[in-house]
Design a protein around this motif. Structure first.
Motif, PDB file in Angstrom:
ATOM      1  N   ARG A  57       0.983  -1.094  -0.050  1.00  0.00           N
ATOM      2  CA  ARG A  57       0.013   0.003   0.067  1.00  0.00           C
ATOM      3  C   ARG A  57       0.896   0.994  -0.012  1.00  0.00           C
ATOM      4  NH1 ARG A  57      -0.560   2.693   4.822  1.00  0.00           N
ATOM      5  NH2 ARG A  57       0.434   1.612   6.776  1.00  0.00           N
ATOM      6  N   ARG A 233       2.006  -3.406   5.932  1.00  0.00           N
ATOM      7  CA  ARG A 233       2.328  -2.737   4.449  1.00  0.00           C
ATOM      8  C   ARG A 233       1.715  -3.475   3.060  1.00  0.00           C
ATOM      9  NH1 ARG A 233       4.082   0.813   7.402  1.00  0.00           N
ATOM     10  NH2 ARG A 233       6.201   1.800   7.507  1.00  0.00           N
ATOM     11  N   PHE A 235      -0.485  -4.460   0.444  1.00  0.00           N
ATOM     12  CA  PHE A 235      -1.816  -3.973  -0.131  1.00  0.00           C
ATOM     13  C   PHE A 235      -3.104  -4.801   0.327  1.00  0.00           C
ATOM     14  CE2 PHE A 235      -4.886  -3.267  -3.679  1.00  0.00           C
ATOM     15  CZ  PHE A 235      -5.115  -1.788  -3.456  1.00  0.00           C
ATOM     16  N   ASP A 236      -4.120  -4.185   0.685  1.00  0.00           N
ATOM     17  CA  ASP A 236      -5.261  -4.978   0.757  1.00  0.00           C
ATOM     18  C   ASP A 236      -6.458  -4.013   0.181  1.00  0.00           C
ATOM     19  OD1 ASP A 236      -7.766  -5.916   1.963  1.00  0.00           O
ATOM     20  OD2 ASP A 236      -7.301  -5.931   3.847  1.00  0.00           O
ATOM     21  N   ASP A 240      -7.474  -0.431   1.218  1.00  0.00           N
ATOM     22  CA  ASP A 240      -6.395   0.396   0.832  1.00  0.00           C
ATOM     23  C   ASP A 240      -6.840   1.001  -0.836  1.00  0.00           C
ATOM     24  OD1 ASP A 240      -4.877   0.043   2.979  1.00  0.00           O
ATOM     25  OD2 ASP A 240      -3.967  -1.619   2.011  1.00  0.00           O
ATOM     26  N   ASN A 241      -6.448   2.342  -0.774  1.00  0.00           N
ATOM     27  CA  ASN A 241      -7.042   2.906  -1.944  1.00  0.00           C
ATOM     28  C   ASN A 241      -5.906   2.859  -3.074  1.00  0.00           C
ATOM     29  OD1 ASN A 241      -9.616   3.826  -1.051  1.00  0.00           O
ATOM     30  ND2 ASN A 241      -8.563   5.630   0.154  1.00  0.00           N
ATOM     31  N   ARG A 243      -2.135   1.794  -4.400  1.00  0.00           N
ATOM     32  CA  ARG A 243      -0.682   0.870  -4.345  1.00  0.00           C
ATOM     33  C   ARG A 243       0.487   1.860  -4.363  1.00  0.00           C
ATOM     34  NH1 ARG A 243      -4.330  -2.659  -6.980  1.00  0.00           N
ATOM     35  NH2 ARG A 243      -4.256  -4.721  -6.348  1.00  0.00           N
ATOM     36  N   TYR A 244       1.503   1.418  -3.597  1.00  0.00           N
ATOM     37  CA  TYR A 244       2.888   1.882  -3.753  1.00  0.00           C
ATOM     38  C   TYR A 244       3.602   1.589  -5.037  1.00  0.00           C
ATOM     39  CZ  TYR A 244       7.296   3.795  -1.914  1.00  0.00           C
ATOM     40  OH  TYR A 244       8.353   4.489  -1.679  1.00  0.00           O
TER      41      TYR A 244
END
Length: 275
Positions: A57, A233, A235-236, A240-241, A243-244
């Protein structure tokens, strides 16, 4: 992917919500037509590679600003993806597709959110002859495997292997660690090359894993990646809106960068000779 590995991954996903399981996109394969001694890497031979970006995320804007204050240097940056927050392991299956014996490599390299270490691909960038340009080792797997015709080898890079690899990756790309000193020594046994790492440094975790199959004959590599998240950390999609998304800079050792007319981003001096 091998059915046994898929079943193993599904079992993890069902019982461990903080664990990510990633199958390789597709098997890496070297065919007979790919074998060319003139273009082969001097150690690894002919090779194919695949990159796998892990799913994290994104930090909020104010969080990111705290990680990289204005005017700070790479050595001063604080990673969002941290070694102490994740445990990573890789299972793989290597198959000799040739009618006779081959020598093969299963190499693991990759990138932090800052820098990308790909020593197999950057060999030759310095423009030197084979006698002048030294092949640098990978993070893991720089020892060949000898396989007989049709032989299958199953192996694993364990969590402790990847933990050491993540330390090595960050030290040699961000803290001026000499590649040979860092990669040929286990840090808990001999911390040579770690001299520039501050005691309070936060070590970056691996955001991208690159698998390389090198072989002297036809071969196939299948693999799967397991990530255990201890820092919240991964991503869910339900919570989570974003992604990193990061773009690591390709890293060249100072000696290679100098020969190629480039500068080291951290100002590291080329002080190390190959063993």
């Amino acid at each position: 992917m091998h059915a046994g590995l898929v079943a193993w991954g599904l079992a993890i996903a069902a019982c461990a919500p903080d664990t990510g399981y990633y199958e390789g996109f597709a098997p890496l394969e070297i065919e007979a037509s790919d074998i060319d001694e003139e273009t082969a890497h001097p150690v690894v031979g002919n090779f194919v590679q695949q990159e796998y970006y892990l799913d994290f995320r994104a930090p909020a804007p104010d969080e990111f600003a705290e990680l990289r204050p204005e005017g700070s240097t790479p050595m001063e940056w604080i990673p969002w993806i941290r070694r102490d927050d994740i445990d990573v392991s890789v299972q793989f299956r290597l198959t000799n597709l040739a009618d006779g014996p081959i020598r093969a490599f299963v190499l693991l390299d990759g990138a932090t959110e800052f820098y990308d270490w790909n020593p197999v691909a950057f060999y030759g960038l310095a423009g030197g002859e084979d006698a002048d340009e030294v092949p640098f080792p990978s993070l893991l797997g720089f020892t060949p495997k000898m396989l007989e015709a049709g032989e299958v080898y199953e192996g694993e890079y364990r969590e402790d292997d990847l933990r050491e690899a993540m330390l090595d990756l960050d030290v040699l790309t961000r803290f001026c660690g000499g590649p040979f000193a860092v990669l040929y020594n286990r840090s808990e046994v001999d911390p040579v090359g770690m001299e520039e790492v501050p005691e309070d440094a936060v070590i970056a975790g691996m955001g991208m894993i690159r698998m390389t199959l090198g072989a002297t004959g036809p071969a196939r590599l299948e693999y799967a990646i397991r990530v255990r998240d201890r820092g919240g950390r991964i991503f869910d999609a339900h919570t989570d809106n974003l992604r990193y998304e990061f773009m690591p800079e390709p890293y060249l050792p100072p000696a290679v960068a100098g020969m190629a007319g480039m500068t080291d981003p951290n100002g590291c001096a080329p002080t190390e000779e190959a063993p």
